[in-house]
Design a protein around this motif. Sequence first.
Motif, PDB file in Angstrom:
ATOM      1  N   ALA A  20       0.964  -1.049  -0.152  1.00  0.00           N
ATOM      2  CA  ALA A  20      -0.394  -0.100  -0.328  1.00  0.00           C
ATOM      3  C   ALA A  20       1.013   1.289  -0.105  1.00  0.00           C
ATOM      4  O   ALA A  20       0.504   1.795  -0.840  1.00  0.00           O
ATOM      5  CB  ALA A  20      -0.771   0.179   1.212  1.00  0.00           C
ATOM      6  N   VAL A  21       2.751   1.370   0.671  1.00  0.00           N
ATOM      7  CA  VAL A  21       3.071   2.748   0.882  1.00  0.00           C
ATOM      8  C   VAL A  21       3.760   2.700  -0.356  1.00  0.00           C
ATOM      9  O   VAL A  21       3.917   3.997  -1.139  1.00  0.00           O
ATOM     10  CB  VAL A  21       3.553   2.060   2.067  1.00  0.00           C
ATOM     11  N   ILE A  22       3.956   1.341  -1.223  1.00  0.00           N
ATOM     12  CA  ILE A  22       5.185   1.778  -2.579  1.00  0.00           C
ATOM     13  C   ILE A  22       3.631   2.214  -2.931  1.00  0.00           C
ATOM     14  O   ILE A  22       4.172   2.923  -4.173  1.00  0.00           O
ATOM     15  CB  ILE A  22       5.639   0.520  -2.857  1.00  0.00           C
ATOM     16  N   GLU A  23       2.938   1.202  -3.585  1.00  0.00           N
ATOM     17  CA  GLU A  23       1.299   2.069  -4.751  1.00  0.00           C
ATOM     18  C   GLU A  23       0.949   3.312  -4.055  1.00  0.00           C
ATOM     19  O   GLU A  23       1.383   4.744  -5.192  1.00  0.00           O
ATOM     20  CB  GLU A  23       0.192   1.217  -4.204  1.00  0.00           C
ATOM     21  N   LYS A  24       1.095   3.689  -3.495  1.00  0.00           N
ATOM     22  CA  LYS A  24       1.265   5.114  -3.124  1.00  0.00           C
ATOM     23  C   LYS A  24       2.217   6.311  -3.547  1.00  0.00           C
ATOM     24  O   LYS A  24       1.684   6.900  -4.496  1.00  0.00           O
ATOM     25  CB  LYS A  24       0.668   5.957  -1.672  1.00  0.00           C
ATOM     26  N   MET A  25       3.339   5.531  -3.824  1.00  0.00           N
ATOM     27  CA  MET A  25       4.359   6.364  -4.022  1.00  0.00           C
ATOM     28  C   MET A  25       4.394   5.802  -5.579  1.00  0.00           C
ATOM     29  O   MET A  25       5.127   7.281  -6.263  1.00  0.00           O
ATOM     30  CB  MET A  25       6.196   5.784  -3.934  1.00  0.00           C
ATOM     31  N   ILE A  26       4.174   5.068  -6.442  1.00  0.00           N
ATOM     32  CA  ILE A  26       4.403   4.602  -7.613  1.00  0.00           C
ATOM     33  C   ILE A  26       3.071   6.114  -8.114  1.00  0.00           C
ATOM     34  O   ILE A  26       2.957   6.236  -8.878  1.00  0.00           O
ATOM     35  CB  ILE A  26       3.203   3.375  -8.143  1.00  0.00           C
ATOM     36  N   ASP A  27       1.779   5.386  -7.488  1.00  0.00           N
ATOM     37  CA  ASP A  27       0.923   6.926  -8.274  1.00  0.00           C
ATOM     38  C   ASP A  27       0.758   8.327  -8.501  1.00  0.00           C
ATOM     39  O   ASP A  27       1.297   8.569  -9.469  1.00  0.00           O
ATOM     40  CB  ASP A  27      -0.396   6.654  -7.433  1.00  0.00           C
ATOM     41  N   GLU A  28       1.919   8.122  -7.009  1.00  0.00           N
ATOM     42  CA  GLU A  28       2.808   9.725  -7.464  1.00  0.00           C
ATOM     43  C   GLU A  28       3.596   9.979  -8.452  1.00  0.00           C
ATOM     44  O   GLU A  28       3.259  11.267  -9.186  1.00  0.00           O
ATOM     45  CB  GLU A  28       3.207  10.151  -6.135  1.00  0.00           C
ATOM     46  N   VAL A  29       4.494   9.013  -8.925  1.00  0.00           N
ATOM     47  CA  VAL A  29       5.452   9.299  -9.673  1.00  0.00           C
ATOM     48  C   VAL A  29       5.061   8.818 -11.263  1.00  0.00           C
ATOM     49  O   VAL A  29       5.149   9.630 -12.042  1.00  0.00           O
ATOM     50  CB  VAL A  29       6.558   7.854  -9.521  1.00  0.00           C
TER      51      VAL A  29
END
Length: 490
Positions: free
Chosen positions: A432-441
């Motif tokens: 979940a944490v990583i996905e959030k960062m991916i969405d931003e990128v």
Amino acid sequence: MASAASINAHTRYEAVIGLEVHVQLLTATKIFCGCPTSFGAPPNTNICPVCLGLPGALPVLNRKAVEFAARAALALNCRVNETSIFARKNYFYPDLPKGYQISQYDKPLAEDGSIEISTEKGAARTIGITRLHLEEDAGKSLHDGFPDSDQYTYIDLNRAGVPLIEIVSEPDMRSPEEAFEYLTRLKEIILYTGVSDCNMEEGSLRCDANVSVRPRGQTALGRKVEVKNVNSFRFIRQALEFEIERQIEVLESGGNVVQETRLYDPGAGKTSSMRSKEEAHDYRYFPDPDLPALLVNAAWQQEIRAALPDLPQARRARMVSEYGITEYDAHVLTSTRALADQFESAARAAKNPKRVANLLQSELLGRLKARNLEIDQSPISMAGLSISADLVESGAISSKMLKDLYDLAFERNQDFPAVYEQEKPQQITDSAVIEKMIDEVIAANPKQVEQYRAGKRTVIGFFVGQVMKASKGQANPGLVNQLLERKLGS
Ligand code: ADP
Ligand code: ZN
Ligand code: MG
């Protein structure tokens, strides 16, 4: 200090320099007998009737010495003569048991070579090599270190008969800096060929410098002085600087330069006369009747040429084009063959060879130098270097983190991967944490998303890097990759 007047005089003169360099070949045995060449053996233990010059003893030429000399000659762009002649150079000196040195005179092994140097202004210049010939070394006089050294000189003949090549340059150099550069390039080439260790302290590279001055614009050469036995490149440069200044002063004050041999005293920074031309030896050269003509036929030359390593200049050019590194970097990274080999092994393994070049120079060489270590003694192996370069490349670690990890690797004398495993930041494995960062990128880089969706799958590396950066290197790279593929694919 040079006065304004002497600086003025300086610009009206041009220096002319030619160098004679002796290089000891790394053969196991001497040139005309089977005695070992090992340095540092007890005095007069590496000797036999041949190198002692006992009556009736006959020389037998060492094939390896010829091969090494020819290899050096070809590396220096010389033409190797198929036939050359050994000659006796006659003179009397206590360290010369036969009363003559076996050398080569009018038919040397090789001629007409060249070395390319870069001048102070950065331009390239070609310095001609007149000749390269084979000869034997003399013994060594020991003037001190014995209780009765004030009365006697001792002779160590271990060095008598050790193979040398003498490399004579054309009078093509125009400044002490060019002479320094020539010697640097010459040594580098010889080291690459592996025929000598060029160790000046042990006398395996020795240089005599010939120097004259002439009014600028004059084509005729001025009268030269030979400065003998200077034992470092830096001292040669200093000796030449002094000598040029001295000769200009002689001419400016209306005198003539005396042709002579001078010695340099590094302590005083001055040269002083050793012997004049009148006292010069007449060597009465003649062909050595004990040795047949030396034949190095085309087939043997071809064999030697084929075995030549990639030489520094060619290697630099190849490295610039193969790895996209700068000319400057290529110079640093080819300064020794070992360093170039190491760099290339790391560069080939890494994603971005340029980053390897940078890290090697900015992070590794300095740390090695500070600890007096050679590249092959580095705690961080070339595999470690390339792994660390890839981690920075992908954004998994920052440059700052890399510096810290390198410091630790040197402190603990551990390779990079080991230190990285122990010290790497806590991983984020929460999708979940990583996905959030991916969405931003993804949101911040629509162009790259388009490229990816248009089929340019390699852009994934860019996204991995961005996410790793966003997570300060803490995201689990495998998970990042997996989640990215899913999100970008949708
Ligand atoms: P010698 O007869 O004194 O041995 P050579 O002509 O064999 O002199 O040259 C020995 C070295 O001196 C060579 O490297 C050559 O380039 C250099 N040399 C010759 N003449 C001059 C000169 N006038 N000024 C500077 N160097 C010179
Ligand atoms: Zn011997
Ligand atoms: Mg000569």
